[in-house]
Design an enzyme around this catalytic site. Structure first.
Site, PDB file in Angstrom:
ATOM      1  N   GLU A  50       0.869  -1.178   0.000  1.00  0.00           N
ATOM      2  CA  GLU A  50       0.000   0.000   0.000  1.00  0.00           C
ATOM      3  C   GLU A  50       0.904   1.226   0.000  1.00  0.00           C
ATOM      4  O   GLU A  50       1.745   1.380   0.885  1.00  0.00           O
ATOM      5  CB  GLU A  50      -0.875   0.059   1.251  1.00  0.00           C
ATOM      6  N   ASP A  61      -6.411   8.779  10.417  1.00  0.00           N
ATOM      7  CA  ASP A  61      -5.089   8.273  10.785  1.00  0.00           C
ATOM      8  C   ASP A  61      -4.604   8.813  12.119  1.00  0.00           C
ATOM      9  O   ASP A  61      -4.902   9.943  12.510  1.00  0.00           O
ATOM     10  CB  ASP A  61      -4.081   8.623   9.686  1.00  0.00           C
TER      11      ASP A  61
END
EC number: 4.2.1.20
Length: 707
Positions: A50, A61
């Site tokens: 990724e 995040d």
């Protein structure tokens, strides 16, 4: 290229092992490190990579990935550069599948179809778009399939069965399962209820592989998660290790970490020639694995969009928060007892707030008759108390004990702390560290009221960053926590909810003005615009009264021709920010701009979607007042009417005076004085040496000649 992803999972299954997926942000720790780190992943035995597309505001995040995004952007990484890194990695022999992971706004800014085509040419295999809602995913997936790539959906513990069914149709290679509520980051253990979650997801995904992430960092985690999943995702841990590694050693660190996770196990990878042949064939003969639904409509009592604006562009885990909030809001506003409870607090608030003519300001501006709607006289000194009390009542109905809020100037924080004190709920306020500094008085007021104030040190350290942190906290603590958003921003239902609770301003204005003017309407109403709480509250009751001009005044800072302003509707472009499609101040790469205003409450790079809609239809007009002009508005109202306004409201005073000059003496306009200015006296004192000469205002003490 989606076929390569499917083959990767099929090969891992055939070899009786789990596929390992590792994450790295493009351009972190440096641009030149990215390709070596990707090669280290492959050489260590990774199955899929990724590659994070850096974004300025990654609300899903945790601190590690936030930092990597910030550093990458400081390194000058753009979306075209990220694609160039993919292409370079392919040319240097990285042949395992690469998935581009990130947020929607940079892709929307680039142009979805063009971006997907360019990503396919660069050698990407697919995408994880963190905040792409299902209804948008259907459209985007068609572009992706046309180019032979894959869209990987995210599911969370909170994902409903209805959404699981849709997301399983979207998946054509694998599904990313978020193992726990909250943001990305290293955890000491894996989620205890993972078996149950995987079992529920498989009811809908059937044979589609599942890769599980969030919190995995050790070989023991890898084995534990792998016992129920097909693939395991590791991100934050390896990002930290590579960030801490000395220059020139990051390839080795990536490779050795992966080898440790896999205990040295390896698998066959394509040669460079085999990969390019695979890519060429994939681009020639793009195909779809399964049928996809043409549309997806969740039931909503209130529309989630205002024309092209609005929506719910949030990470999957946040949908549970919004679903619970929306249900609670819908039930509350349909319940007469809720409104009775709210209106019983009017005497506590000081409602109705007064409406009166500003005689000397009218004389000074020499045009229309100017009226003032005095929200500054409310308890706590601003309009924010309307929304805060209503939402705290909603929190009580939902059984929440803990309340959080974001604040810029501190007015919303004070109002929320006040409401929590009255009803016995704990209160935590997120506030940018810069705003904590310039609004020390309000910080202390919040603490006096019993609230905990958390200074947010990320990014610009202002309202934007405080809002992001509040969303992150909420999704992690949904069970006990209610988030009182202070402005008409964010994903549905917040813009509708805040406007509903603030519309008391416009309703009262209409009734009071009519009572004093033989049933007439004013010719114009004026409000300052930051996120939009006071402006939507003032404007919405007049929306269909087309004889009434609606004028919003934004924060022009040093001027909209500079980088130092917060005039989103004047200078921004449509984009997606903090969960909603609206006007956004953004650069050419879709990264959200830093903003500036003398007023902390207007220092925000987005705006409510209803205001964006009114701009697009022409129903409301928007102008910008510079810091100096706002200071002039502050001076005028203070010295002509004896009312010291908040710096936010001072923008509206200036804009209203300019508008009044263009109107006839028998016409009327109303300014919403959204807050009082005692909180801003220190800020005004700080900026007067710079801005005072521009408006002919000098308040320096003269020395006593007799001393």
């Amino acid at each position: 290229m989606s076929e390569q992803l499917r083959q990767t999972f099929a090969n891992a299954k055939k070899e009786n092992r789990n596929a390992l997926v590792t994450f790295m942000t493009a351009g972190y720790p440096t641009v030149k490190d990215t390709v070596p780190i990707l090669k280290g992943f492959q050489d260590g035995g990774v199955d899929i990579i990724e590659l994070g597309m850096p974004f300025s505001d990654p609300i899903a995040d945790g601190p590690t990935i936030q930092l990597s995004n910030t550093v990458a952007l400081q390194n000058g990484v753009t979306l075209p550069q990220t694609l160039e890194m993919v292409s370079q990695a392919r040319n240097e022999g990285v042949t395992v599948p690469i998935i581009l992971m990130g947020y929607y706004n940079p892709i929307l800014n680039y142009g979805e179809e063009r971006f997907i085509q360019d990503a396919a040419k660069a050698g990407a295999n697919g995408f994880i778009i963190v905040d792409l809602p299902p209804e948008e995913a259907l459209k985007v997936r068609n572009y992706i399939n046309d180019n032979g790539l894959s869209l990987i959906p995210l599911v969370a513990p909170s994902t409903t069965d209805e959404r699981l069914e849709l997301l399983s149709h979207i998946a054509d290679s694998f599904v990313y399962v978020v193992s726990r509520m909250g943001t990305t980051g290293v955890q000491s253990s894996v989620a205890s209820d993972l078996d149950e979650l995987i079992s529920r997801v498989r009811k809908y995904t059937k044979d589609t592989p599942l890769a599980v992430g969030f919190g995995v960092s050790t070989r023991e985690h890898f084995q534990s998660v792998g016992s129920v999943a097909d693939g395991v995702v590791i991100g934050s841990k390896i990002v930290t290790l590579c960030g801490d590694a000395p220059e020139g050693k990051r390839y080795d660190v990536a490779k050795e970490y992966v080898q440790g996770i896999l205990n040295g196990a390896k698998h066959k990878v394509l040669s460079k020639d085999e990969f390019f042949a695979f890519q060429k064939e994939s681009l020639k003969s793009a195909n779809v694995k399964k049928e996809i639904l043409d549309e997806f409509d969740e039931n909503h009592k209130h529309p989630i969009r205002f024309g092209d604006f609005g929506g719910q562009y949030v990470p999957e885990a946040l949908h549970a928060c919004l679903r619970e909030l929306e249900k609670g809001f819908d039930e509350a506003v349909a319940d007469p007892t809720f409104w009775e409870d709210f209106k019983s607090l009017y005497s506590y608030i000081g409602r109705p707030s007064s409406l009166h003519k500003a005689e000397r300001l009218t004389e000074h501006c020499q045009g229309a008759q100017i009226w003032l709607k005095r929200e500054d006289l409310n308890h706590t000194g601003s309009h924010k108390i309307n929304n805060a009390l209503a939402q705290v009542l909603l929190a009580k109905r939902l059984g929440k004990k803990n309340v959080i809020a974001e604040t810029g100037a501190g007015q919303h924080g004070v109002a929320t702390a006040t409401a929590c004190a009255k009803f016995g709920l704990t209160c935590t306020v997120f506030m940018g560290a810069e705003d904590v500094r310039r609004q020390a008085l309000n910080v202390f007021r919040m603490r006096i009221l019993g609230a905990k104030v958390i200074a947010v040190t990320n990014g610009t350290k202002t309202l934007r960053d405080a809002t992001s942190e509040a969303f992150r906290f909420w999704v992690t603590n949904l069970k006990t926590t209610y988030y009182v958003v202070g402005s008409a921003i964010g994903p549905h239902p917040y813009p509708t909810l805040v406007r509903t609770f603030q519309s008391v301003i416009g309703k009262e204005t209409k009734e009071q003005f009519a009572a004093m003017n033989n049933g007439k309407l004013p010719d114009a109403v004026v409000a300052c615009v930051g996120g939009g709480s006071n402006s939507t509250g003032m404007f919405s009751p007049f929306e269909h009264d087309t004889s009434v001009k609606l004028l919003g005044v934004e924060a022009g800072g040093d001027g909209v021709d500079t980088k130092f302003h917060s005039a989103t509707l004047t200078a921004g472009r449509p984009g997606v920010f903090h969960g909603v499609k609206t006007y956004v101040l953004q650069d050419s790469d879709g990264q959200v701009h830093d903003t500036h205003s003398v007023s902390a409450g207007l220092d925000y790079p987005g705006v409510g979607p209803e205001l964006a809609y009114w701009k697009s239809t022409g129903r409301a007009q928007f102008i910008a007042a510079t810091d100096a002009q706002a200071l002039l508005g502050f001076k005028l109202l203070s010295q002509l009417e004896g009312i010291i306004p908040a710096l936010e409201s001072s923008h509206a005073v200036y804009g209203a005076c300019e508008l009044a000059k263009t109107m006839k003496p028998d016409q009327h306009l109303v300014i919403n004085i959204s807050g009082r200015g005692d909180k801003d006296v220190q800020s005004v004192a700080e900026v007067l040496p710079k801005l005072g000469p521009k408006i002919g205002w000098d308040l320096r003490f003269e020395e006593d000649p007799s001393a």
